[in-house]
Design a protein around this motif. Structure first.
Motif, PDB file in Angstrom:
ATOM      1  N   GLU A   1     -18.660  35.452 -15.838  1.00 42.06           N
ATOM      2  CA  GLU A   1     -18.031  34.066 -16.827  1.00 42.06           C
ATOM      3  C   GLU A   1     -17.119  34.174 -15.944  1.00 42.06           C
ATOM      4  O   GLU A   1     -16.263  34.730 -15.117  1.00 42.06           O
ATOM      5  CB  GLU A   1     -16.980  34.970 -17.492  1.00 42.06           C
ATOM      6  CG  GLU A   1     -18.974  36.124 -18.558  1.00 42.06           C
ATOM      7  CD  GLU A   1     -19.646  35.136 -19.275  1.00 42.06           C
ATOM      8  OE1 GLU A   1     -19.446  34.130 -19.500  1.00 42.06           O
ATOM      9  OE2 GLU A   1     -21.069  36.497 -19.137  1.00 42.06           O
ATOM     10  N   ALA A   2     -16.495  33.210 -16.336  1.00 44.81           N
ATOM     11  CA  ALA A   2     -15.367  32.582 -15.245  1.00 44.81           C
ATOM     12  C   ALA A   2     -14.263  32.358 -16.627  1.00 44.81           C
ATOM     13  O   ALA A   2     -13.666  31.364 -17.113  1.00 44.81           O
ATOM     14  CB  ALA A   2     -15.567  31.307 -14.711  1.00 44.81           C
ATOM     15  N   LEU A   3     -12.850  32.989 -16.279  1.00 44.10           N
ATOM     16  CA  LEU A   3     -12.217  33.782 -16.914  1.00 44.10           C
ATOM     17  C   LEU A   3     -10.697  32.952 -16.101  1.00 44.10           C
ATOM     18  O   LEU A   3      -9.730  33.152 -15.043  1.00 44.10           O
ATOM     19  CB  LEU A   3     -11.111  35.440 -16.873  1.00 44.10           C
ATOM     20  CG  LEU A   3     -10.013  35.365 -17.236  1.00 44.10           C
ATOM     21  CD1 LEU A   3      -9.416  35.181 -18.883  1.00 44.10           C
ATOM     22  CD2 LEU A   3     -10.046  37.007 -17.245  1.00 44.10           C
ATOM     23  N   VAL A   4      -9.983  32.342 -16.998  1.00 46.29           N
ATOM     24  CA  VAL A   4      -9.055  31.069 -16.055  1.00 46.29           C
ATOM     25  C   VAL A   4      -7.616  31.438 -17.324  1.00 46.29           C
ATOM     26  O   VAL A   4      -7.408  31.529 -18.536  1.00 46.29           O
ATOM     27  CB  VAL A   4      -9.378  29.879 -16.978  1.00 46.29           C
ATOM     28  CG1 VAL A   4      -7.944  28.454 -16.443  1.00 46.29           C
ATOM     29  CG2 VAL A   4     -10.802  29.053 -16.736  1.00 46.29           C
ATOM     30  N   MET A   5      -6.647  32.422 -16.048  1.00 45.66           N
ATOM     31  CA  MET A   5      -5.668  32.511 -16.801  1.00 45.66           C
ATOM     32  C   MET A   5      -4.394  31.140 -16.148  1.00 45.66           C
ATOM     33  O   MET A   5      -4.096  30.808 -14.667  1.00 45.66           O
ATOM     34  CB  MET A   5      -4.954  33.894 -16.294  1.00 45.66           C
ATOM     35  CG  MET A   5      -6.588  34.981 -16.915  1.00 45.66           C
ATOM     36  SD  MET A   5      -5.800  36.201 -15.650  1.00 45.66           S
ATOM     37  CE  MET A   5      -7.172  35.978 -14.431  1.00 45.66           C
ATOM     38  N   MET A   6      -3.259  31.564 -17.962  1.00 49.41           N
ATOM     39  CA  MET A   6      -2.420  29.952 -17.406  1.00 49.41           C
ATOM     40  C   MET A   6      -1.335  30.795 -17.485  1.00 49.41           C
ATOM     41  O   MET A   6       0.015  30.314 -16.536  1.00 49.41           O
ATOM     42  CB  MET A   6      -2.512  29.238 -18.646  1.00 49.41           C
ATOM     43  CG  MET A   6      -3.784  28.235 -18.563  1.00 49.41           C
ATOM     44  SD  MET A   6      -4.563  27.751 -17.389  1.00 49.41           S
ATOM     45  CE  MET A   6      -3.401  26.358 -16.719  1.00 49.41           C
ATOM     46  N   ASN A   7      -0.889  31.701 -18.245  1.00 49.48           N
ATOM     47  CA  ASN A   7       0.444  31.885 -18.164  1.00 49.48           C
ATOM     48  C   ASN A   7       0.160  33.473 -17.022  1.00 49.48           C
ATOM     49  O   ASN A   7      -0.600  34.183 -16.743  1.00 49.48           O
ATOM     50  CB  ASN A   7      -0.181  33.214 -19.454  1.00 49.48           C
ATOM     51  CG  ASN A   7       1.933  34.140 -19.790  1.00 49.48           C
ATOM     52  OD1 ASN A   7       2.294  34.522 -19.189  1.00 49.48           O
ATOM     53  ND2 ASN A   7       1.404  34.018 -21.053  1.00 49.48           N
ATOM     54  N   ASP A   8       1.432  33.107 -16.408  1.00 48.48           N
ATOM     55  CA  ASP A   8       1.988  33.827 -15.585  1.00 48.48           C
ATOM     56  C   ASP A   8       2.008  35.185 -15.139  1.00 48.48           C
ATOM     57  O   ASP A   8       1.450  36.451 -14.816  1.00 48.48           O
ATOM     58  CB  ASP A   8       3.138  33.092 -14.374  1.00 48.48           C
ATOM     59  CG  ASP A   8       3.187  32.612 -13.510  1.00 48.48           C
ATOM     60  OD1 ASP A   8       1.983  31.571 -13.574  1.00 48.48           O
ATOM     61  OD2 ASP A   8       4.117  31.527 -13.846  1.00 48.48           O
ATOM     62  N   ALA A   9       2.427  36.600 -16.650  1.00 47.26           N
ATOM     63  CA  ALA A   9       2.683  37.448 -17.024  1.00 47.26           C
ATOM     64  C   ALA A   9       0.595  38.090 -16.938  1.00 47.26           C
ATOM     65  O   ALA A   9       0.871  39.265 -16.623  1.00 47.26           O
ATOM     66  CB  ALA A   9       3.440  37.550 -18.041  1.00 47.26           C
ATOM     67  N   LEU A  10       0.017  37.087 -17.265  1.00 47.74           N
ATOM     68  CA  LEU A  10      -1.214  37.613 -17.177  1.00 47.74           C
ATOM     69  C   LEU A  10      -2.188  37.841 -15.377  1.00 47.74           C
ATOM     70  O   LEU A  10      -2.770  38.919 -15.178  1.00 47.74           O
ATOM     71  CB  LEU A  10      -2.322  36.894 -17.611  1.00 47.74           C
ATOM     72  CG  LEU A  10      -2.255  36.600 -19.683  1.00 47.74           C
ATOM     73  CD1 LEU A  10      -2.818  36.013 -20.076  1.00 47.74           C
ATOM     74  CD2 LEU A  10      -2.076  37.979 -19.561  1.00 47.74           C
ATOM     75  N   LYS A  11      -1.303  37.043 -14.941  1.00 43.41           N
ATOM     76  CA  LYS A  11      -2.067  36.825 -13.300  1.00 43.41           C
ATOM     77  C   LYS A  11      -1.623  38.078 -12.452  1.00 43.41           C
ATOM     78  O   LYS A  11      -2.432  38.247 -11.924  1.00 43.41           O
ATOM     79  CB  LYS A  11      -1.437  35.348 -12.501  1.00 43.41           C
ATOM     80  CG  LYS A  11      -2.126  34.544 -13.394  1.00 43.41           C
ATOM     81  CD  LYS A  11      -1.166  33.240 -12.564  1.00 43.41           C
ATOM     82  CE  LYS A  11      -1.237  31.844 -13.596  1.00 43.41           C
ATOM     83  NZ  LYS A  11      -0.660  31.132 -13.191  1.00 43.41           N
ATOM     84  N   ALA A  12      -0.213  38.417 -12.893  1.00 42.09           N
ATOM     85  CA  ALA A  12       0.115  39.340 -11.648  1.00 42.09           C
ATOM     86  C   ALA A  12      -0.600  41.122 -11.681  1.00 42.09           C
ATOM     87  O   ALA A  12      -1.598  41.084 -12.843  1.00 42.09           O
ATOM     88  CB  ALA A  12       1.386  39.665 -12.521  1.00 42.09           C
ATOM     89  N   ASP A  13      -1.429  41.079 -10.458  1.00 41.69           N
ATOM     90  CA  ASP A  13      -2.083  42.404  -9.993  1.00 41.69           C
ATOM     91  C   ASP A  13      -3.306  42.233 -11.102  1.00 41.69           C
ATOM     92  O   ASP A  13      -3.963  43.284 -10.894  1.00 41.69           O
ATOM     93  CB  ASP A  13      -1.165  43.447 -10.527  1.00 41.69           C
ATOM     94  CG  ASP A  13       0.045  44.112  -9.570  1.00 41.69           C
ATOM     95  OD1 ASP A  13      -0.269  42.998  -8.743  1.00 41.69           O
ATOM     96  OD2 ASP A  13       1.157  44.763  -9.941  1.00 41.69           O
ATOM     97  N   PHE A  14      -4.058  40.643 -11.008  1.00 41.16           N
ATOM     98  CA  PHE A  14      -4.790  41.257 -12.247  1.00 41.16           C
ATOM     99  C   PHE A  14      -6.245  42.198 -11.608  1.00 41.16           C
ATOM    100  O   PHE A  14      -6.728  42.549 -12.012  1.00 41.16           O
ATOM    101  CB  PHE A  14      -5.980  39.708 -12.645  1.00 41.16           C
ATOM    102  CG  PHE A  14      -6.408  39.562 -13.337  1.00 41.16           C
ATOM    103  CD1 PHE A  14      -6.477  39.968 -14.576  1.00 41.16           C
ATOM    104  CD2 PHE A  14      -8.234  39.663 -13.495  1.00 41.16           C
ATOM    105  CE1 PHE A  14      -7.039  40.186 -15.663  1.00 41.16           C
ATOM    106  CE2 PHE A  14      -9.041  39.752 -14.256  1.00 41.16           C
ATOM    107  CZ  PHE A  14      -8.310  39.750 -15.377  1.00 41.16           C
ATOM    108  N   ARG A  15      -6.311  41.407  -9.843  1.00 45.08           N
ATOM    109  CA  ARG A  15      -7.596  41.985  -9.011  1.00 45.08           C
ATOM    110  C   ARG A  15      -7.701  43.832  -9.549  1.00 45.08           C
ATOM    111  O   ARG A  15      -8.689  44.541  -9.680  1.00 45.08           O
ATOM    112  CB  ARG A  15      -7.624  41.463  -8.060  1.00 45.08           C
ATOM    113  CG  ARG A  15      -8.396  40.089  -7.987  1.00 45.08           C
ATOM    114  CD  ARG A  15      -8.218  39.415  -6.826  1.00 45.08           C
ATOM    115  NE  ARG A  15      -8.415  40.146  -5.126  1.00 45.08           N
ATOM    116  CZ  ARG A  15      -9.876  40.135  -5.744  1.00 45.08           C
ATOM    117  NH1 ARG A  15     -10.745  39.500  -5.782  1.00 45.08           N
ATOM    118  NH2 ARG A  15      -9.995  40.970  -4.346  1.00 45.08           N
ATOM    119  N   TYR A  16      -6.837  44.330 -10.062  1.00 49.60           N
ATOM    120  CA  TYR A  16      -5.658  45.491  -9.742  1.00 49.60           C
ATOM    121  C   TYR A  16      -7.551  46.055 -10.828  1.00 49.60           C
ATOM    122  O   TYR A  16      -7.783  47.065 -10.488  1.00 49.60           O
ATOM    123  CB  TYR A  16      -4.537  46.482  -9.744  1.00 49.60           C
ATOM    124  CG  TYR A  16      -3.697  46.953  -8.529  1.00 49.60           C
ATOM    125  CD1 TYR A  16      -4.124  47.543  -8.018  1.00 49.60           C
ATOM    126  CD2 TYR A  16      -2.936  45.392  -8.098  1.00 49.60           C
ATOM    127  CE1 TYR A  16      -3.026  47.749  -6.730  1.00 49.60           C
ATOM    128  CE2 TYR A  16      -1.707  45.528  -6.828  1.00 49.60           C
ATOM    129  CZ  TYR A  16      -1.905  46.610  -6.041  1.00 49.60           C
ATOM    130  OH  TYR A  16      -1.026  47.022  -5.212  1.00 49.60           O
TER     131      TYR A  16
END
Lengths: 344, 344, 344, 344
Positions: free
Chosen positions: C213-228
């Motif tokens: 599944e390809a998760l597309v995040m637009m909101n910067d707050a969600l992007k932060a540190d997501f890979r952790y």
């Protein structure tokens, strides 16, 4: 302002404060391993006629529910509760916070039926994708319920049967248990609860303690290592004796029952007066919470002098309100309220 | 048996019990929204010279640590602590129970250095696989430490700098904060803590309250929605006024400092006596916990009359023990102990 | 047995297998930091006309929902979903497993309305005990829904407004997004989703990938540190290129749309045939899932040759069933089914 | 660039890709209930001589560790691991994310001893405050370890004894298990692991699969309801057959052993060459990971042509590096590296 808005408005029964003062400078071990806790545990085992009960004292009710369920459930399991159950609504997701879903069932006057629980389990295990859904494992009831109503002995026997049929645990939240024990028509006592439940708690906070609930565990699987989990959830009170001492005092010489009877008597007095005045009731409660439906205009007038809870709009001009009596409510407060109701 | 084994052996300061009795039948709103909590919050803001502080009262220390860290951390973040830190050892995995790792650093007399924290962060972010490791986000210190030692103003300024450098929050566990404030040589006061920390707590349980810790949050991100999390973790006391009232009383007229000074004076008296008698100390503590190294034979004899904690074996015939004085320790108890030490 | 019981019965589109073989012995960095992931991310950003989108590939849908919500929510917050939503029913409590409640709303054909979400928020924040309840923070929708229905552009604009009004995030589960994009009457495309959502995902597993599944995040707050958080939840695929390569191939030259159109055309062909034969539909679905109501006798006969899902009993003699077409369904399978339906 | 930096650089063994293609359009049930999973489970039970084993296939290693431990532990329990263990360092707090502490022990060449585990347990249960600390419940080992070393049969028998003594579960992470099985001097085979462990996993990702680990559970308590937890953690692959099919192929005709032997032979060839050239080794590894200590100048030159991992600085001018061979490493790559080493 005279307050009927909850049953935890005051401090504690004077006998508790007196005992706290008398014992204040005794040095005791911490964390619930003192003689007061030991003594209170024995009093409870006696009252429950359950020598194998395992009793732990915990500061609050949400804490007690959260810890018992965390101890009882594996990660994929949930608790079945009425959609109005305290754990389903008013604990800020405490149960979910420990990783578990609350599986809700529609309620009738705050209660769920053995049949509904059984059907939920049947549907769960009949579904070929059952492993894709939360497994029901604990039935959570409150006695009295959030609506002031009671489960009967008969109903609890049926629920126990369903629990045995589906391998569930039965847990009863007794935040206001005293008011159930002393309610007219009640046929559920402590020894029966100890027999029918895997765990239940005897409420203190709403029954005249400063704070504290006595969790009674009957099922050995729940007892194992319980104090680790108590500590892990931040619930192992350093000066644990405060809990033991309060319960020892409350349960001695029938104080718990006596103060509960007091609250019930005043609640029934108020109920009768409201009935005589022609007010209908949203729920027919035999306990210390009463839920009359009143015109908004009357509510508005009463609110100037009395505090009570709004329990939900009924129609354009009527609202259900909740009046609580408690272990301490002065009779003159109820009399004043009745007098003012008559004047409306 | 005369007990020196902890600083939470007794109930509460008599002034607290007196106030509980005086106010017992007042009816107040629950959950910390009463006038006593409001007043105690204001007292704390004044003492901290921090009008923007956000103060919440919580029953116990493990609970306070667990909730503050749950509020502060995103799922992948952890708290940096000394390997001897309370959250790392003695909270039954409460922090892990909320999903977060405690990242430990070697300690020196219970303390960690700003340099070590900085190096941990540098190594973390320099690692090409940093996303495969827990991100350091909060620095947890205790003042005094579990070894009775103190961070200096200088050390806390350095730690603050490191926190700013690496985008960390600084949190100080003050379970015994009064004993730090009144320790000889201490240069860290409440206004400084409010300035240098994102959050800290002022301990009550070990300082003369029946129970209770006052969590002081300075960072706005921590304040947001804090009471939801308090409730979710089962920590919103129904009769919240009990907490407010105790802190109001403790912090009024300098009672907190006065009782702390008392404990420190007795601890120093004992320390001097032990030093005069030639006992070495495992740690040089300026606070109410003292850690002499004693021959096992002497310990065995003292144990018949006094309770104190075993802090660890030093060699084949010597052990480090811990004596605690407290807000209430009678001076004659210390004098008796000193007399018996002299007789050994 | 010809199977219409789900849209993930086969392996992958042949072009994907071909690419896997062609690139098999290339040595690439792991964990999604390879050139195929990079390229697929760029393709998605282009298709979404969203250069600031942050794209992460994840193996499965439950995993994606669980991780996105864990990244988005603080401990006391929950996700609002239809009572039929995948996260509310069919993820074994994955969301609760990360500590968060799913707040359910009644659905209409699998959908919830902006008005209902707004009212839920209004009631929450108007309640004086709001801190005792889970705070709504994310709106979870699926497009198409679990009932095959679609949100319109108009409806999503309204939902976005409600989210802005109440400070909520909007997240769309697109497990079958291709079948929505190509459905008759659909007016929601990728650039619009990128504009209106804080995050959404483009499904692969049910759309012709082996998995992903390809998760597309637009909101910067969600992007932060997501890979952790991805790593923490066990979702960082070692050979991450497998995900990138599949999405690159699926989204190249319109393959994703083309195969989705194929499934929709066959679903509409089947729908028309069922309609012509007089079968009513439980839900009017414009996508690849069709929900006719059939007599049990007909179902019994069809079941000997065809697999399809039981969607629930309608009355004593009728049941709603579900037929799925997919990116790969051979037209002759549908034709055979229609022929057999006509013979019934 | 020739890469020796990990053993998951390429796709999969060609036989796996071939089987994926051959079976691509078969329609199978999802979620691991297909014939390929069934067959692979049987192959594993045969190889382990363990007809009662319960086998589940999971996409990745961190996921496998996290789910097994979540299934095994009650809230207050933790896993004992080497401080270098994968779960202790490189899983972004996945174990803590499920609520459990990793209790670390010092390592020797990546290993922990039965004696150290026993002493940790003895100290825990001897402490009068044991309920204030996390209870050790699972021993986590990796075979081979993160340092390429092996536990012997003797050592595992001792560890099993300690586990029985203290009521612990023994779990072995076999991410690179094939390289252990084929290592010179190894005396631990699959039937022995099945006998000595409560659970272990047979790694696929680093052994020639596209992805996948085969978790083998021997203890009935772990098997119960396992698939619910698999689903809850987002790890139930929709097209589960992809996992079964890969393991069926890998374990058929000895492919797993054959490819592992290949990697070991090349690793030993490289080790011999490095030894002949006089390079010391940081760890004496008999498996596919080799850890020579080299001068920084040599490393700098080699880095232009070869990729390999930095394993830590040894002194001012020397660094330990890691070379990995794998199931696929072409022999000419190793020969080229050796030739270039000789030229240095």
């Amino acid at each position: 302002m005279i307050r009927f808005n909850s049953d935890y408005l005051e401090g504690a029964h004077p006998r508790i404060l007196k005992r706290l003062s008398e014992t204040n400078f005794e040095q005791t071990p911490g964390y619930g391993e003192d003689k007061y806790c030991e003594s209170a545990r024995n009093v409870i085992k006696d009252l429950c006629k359950a020598p194998n009960a395992y009793v732990q004292f915990i500061v609050g009710g949400t804490q007690t529910n959260m810890i018992l369920l965390a101890a009882a459930l594996r990660p994929h399991q949930g608790a079945v509760a009425a959609e109005t159950g305290h754990i389903a609504v008013h604990e800020s997701g405490a149960i979910e916070g420990t990783g578990h879903k609350v599986l809700t069932l529609p309620h009738k006057d705050g209660k769920i039926s053995a049949g509904a629980v059984s059907e939920l389990c049947r549907v769960h295990f009949a579904d070929e994708s059952f492993e894709h859904m939360v497994q029901p494992k604990v039935v959570y009831l409150s006695q009295p319920t959030e609506y002031g109503t009671l489960y009967t002995r008969e109903e609890l026997i049926a629920m126990r049967g369903v629990c045995d049929r589906w391998n569930l645990l039965l847990y009863v939240d007794g935040a206001r248990l005293g008011y159930a024990l002393e309610a007219p028509g009640n046929d559920v006592d402590l020894p029966f609860l100890a027999e029918v439940c895997d765990a239940f708690y005897i409420g203190g906070t709403k029954q005249g303690a400063l704070f504290g609930e006595a969790l009674v565990m009957m099922n050995d699987a729940l007892k194992a290592d319980f104090r680790y989990i108590l500590k892990q959830k931040g619930a192992m009170l350093a000066k644990g004796r405060l809990l033991g001492l309060q319960f020892e005092e409350l349960l001695k010489d029938g104080l718990y029952n006596e103060t509960s009877r007091h609250a019930i008597r005043l609640a029934m007095k108020l109920k009768q007066a409201l009935t005589d005045l022609g007010y209908p009731f949203y729920i027919d409660s035999p306990t210390n919470q009463q839920f009359p439906v009143m015109p908004d205009s009357a509510i508005e007038k009463l609110s100037r002098k009395y505090a009570f809870a709004n329990f939900g709009r009924v129609d354009a001009t009527h609202t259900c309100v909740r009046f609580c009596t408690s272990w301490w409510t002065p009779e003159e407060n109820v009399d004043a309220l009745i007098a003012d109701l008559k004047k409306l």
